[in-house]
Scaffold this motif. Structure first.
Motif, PDB file in Angstrom:
ATOM      1  N   GLU A 125     -26.487  99.558  69.394  1.00  0.00           N
ATOM      2  CA  GLU A 125     -25.735  98.848  69.793  1.00  0.00           C
ATOM      3  C   GLU A 125     -23.787  98.746  68.519  1.00  0.00           C
ATOM      4  OE1 GLU A 125     -24.994  96.798  72.130  1.00  0.00           O
ATOM      5  OE2 GLU A 125     -25.733  97.659  73.086  1.00  0.00           O
ATOM      6  N   ARG A 128     -21.176 101.352  69.673  1.00  0.00           N
ATOM      7  CA  ARG A 128     -20.286 100.660  70.772  1.00  0.00           C
ATOM      8  C   ARG A 128     -18.780 100.695  70.612  1.00  0.00           C
ATOM      9  NH1 ARG A 128     -21.830  97.858  75.001  1.00  0.00           N
ATOM     10  NH2 ARG A 128     -23.187  97.298  75.077  1.00  0.00           N
ATOM     11  N   PRO A 131     -13.884  97.980  74.027  1.00  0.00           N
ATOM     12  CA  PRO A 131     -12.662  97.997  75.930  1.00  0.00           C
ATOM     13  C   PRO A 131     -11.748  98.341  74.695  1.00  0.00           C
ATOM     14  CG  PRO A 131     -14.080  94.968  74.961  1.00  0.00           C
ATOM     15  CD  PRO A 131     -14.042  96.070  74.218  1.00  0.00           C
ATOM     16  N   THR A 227     -11.239  99.048  80.649  1.00  0.00           N
ATOM     17  CA  THR A 227     -12.758 100.046  80.368  1.00  0.00           C
ATOM     18  C   THR A 227     -12.909  99.167  79.816  1.00  0.00           C
ATOM     19  OG1 THR A 227     -11.080 101.531  80.230  1.00  0.00           O
ATOM     20  CG2 THR A 227     -13.418 101.940  79.157  1.00  0.00           C
ATOM     21  N   GLU A 228     -14.374  98.316  79.557  1.00  0.00           N
ATOM     22  CA  GLU A 228     -15.357  97.526  79.889  1.00  0.00           C
ATOM     23  C   GLU A 228     -16.341  98.813  78.284  1.00  0.00           C
ATOM     24  OE1 GLU A 228     -16.454  95.348  80.409  1.00  0.00           O
ATOM     25  OE2 GLU A 228     -15.801  95.106  82.311  1.00  0.00           O
ATOM     26  N   SER A 229     -16.701  98.065  77.093  1.00  0.00           N
ATOM     27  CA  SER A 229     -17.692  98.176  75.911  1.00  0.00           C
ATOM     28  C   SER A 229     -18.266  99.358  76.420  1.00  0.00           C
ATOM     29  CB  SER A 229     -17.579  97.437  75.237  1.00  0.00           C
ATOM     30  OG  SER A 229     -18.076  97.733  74.196  1.00  0.00           O
ATOM     31  N   GLN A 230     -18.425 100.029  75.974  1.00  0.00           N
ATOM     32  CA  GLN A 230     -19.911 101.504  76.028  1.00  0.00           C
ATOM     33  C   GLN A 230     -20.814 101.688  75.481  1.00  0.00           C
ATOM     34  OE1 GLN A 230     -18.576 104.069  78.772  1.00  0.00           O
ATOM     35  NE2 GLN A 230     -16.859 104.531  77.827  1.00  0.00           N
TER      36      GLN A 230
END
Length: 278
Positions: A125, A128, A131, A227-230
């Protein structure tokens, strides 16, 4: 795993033993003798070169030697007079040196690939990515419009939904970008504020929405992409993970050192009443 099982502890024990032996034996048979070794002179020249980007002249080198000798004399005389006792500055410096030695020893063994992978799996985590957003915005000033800023923004939104374009020219001018492309949440927050950045995640794409409030006023926003958090793959953050693992290892080494050394002392903390005891 205790510190006794760690390889760096053995290096630390050896270093402490050498340091203690050197202190016990003194500087040689003659305690009143000061010897400026070639290695110490090389260190003086190297430090000067790093500072001034050139070697010292003969006169400057002589000054370096005199300053080193004065420093050694001052240290020995001050120690003999016990001026170092109960001095908080010296205490802090000695603590710093002990901890730096421990951290250096903890970093001597490079982490293995398996250790880096295991550390990454536990701390995923932490790696990460933010976004990202691509959007346009129309601004309605709270300073100029006062309480009508939100009302005017809602009216402009209705016009945009009906296909009108005049709403875009009715917006106020501000020294903020009319659009941002592929901007991280952190970049958006730095520009428009945290509240504005947080609101973007809930907005639909390819249509005007809002109003979204910022510290400047009200905004209509057209989201073009999100764009989502990844979690970043390990291959992209390998060096960062390695550095973080070494930092944690150094921190743990210092903690283990004090835990083990504390066993050599009887520690008593007297009751403290603070202002109530006065």
């Amino acid at each position: 795993m205790t510190i006794l099982k760690e390889p760096f502890f053995h290096f630390l024990a050896l270093g402490v033993f050498i340091f203690a032996t050197y202190a016990w034996l003194g500087d040689g048979d003659d305690a009143g003798q000061i010897v400026v070794t070639r290695g110490q002179q090389d260190n003086l020249v190297s430090t000067f070169r790093q500072t001034w980007q050139r070697p010292p002249t003969a006169e400057e080198f002589q000054g370096l030697l005199e300053d080193y000798i004065r420093q050694e004399i001052a240290y020995r005389e001050a120690s003999a007079m016990e001026l170092d006792r109960n001095d908080i500055v010296i205490r802090r410096r000695l603590r710093q040196k002990l901890e730096l030695l421990t951290e250096d020893l903890a970093s001597m063994t490079p982490p293995t690939t398996e250790e880096i992978v295991a550390f990454y799996e536990v701390h995923k985590e932490d790696y990460r990515a933010d976004p990202r957003y691509s959007f346009q915005q129309l601004y309605f000033s709270a300073d100029h419009r006062n309480e009508k800023a939100r009302e005017d923004a809602l009216g402009a939104l209705l016009q945009l939904e009906a296909g009108g374009s005049e709403a875009e020219t009715a917006a106020d001018v501000i020294s903020l970008p009319r659009a941002m492309r592929d901007a991280t949440r952190r970049e958006v927050a730095a520009t428009f504020g945290t509240g504005f950045a947080d609101a973007l995640a809930a907005l639909p794409e390819d249509s005007w929405a809002g109003p979204v409030e910022s510290g400047f006023g009200q905004h209509l926003v057209r989201m073009a992409g999100h764009t989502e958090s990844q979690i970043l793959p390990l291959v992209e953050v390998w060096q960062t993970v390695r550095n973080d693992l070494l930092a944690e290892r150094r921190q743990q080494a210092v903690a283990d050192l004090y835990d083990n050394l504390a066993d050599n002392y009887r520690i008593t903390v007297e009751p403290f009443m603070g202002d109530r005891g006065r």
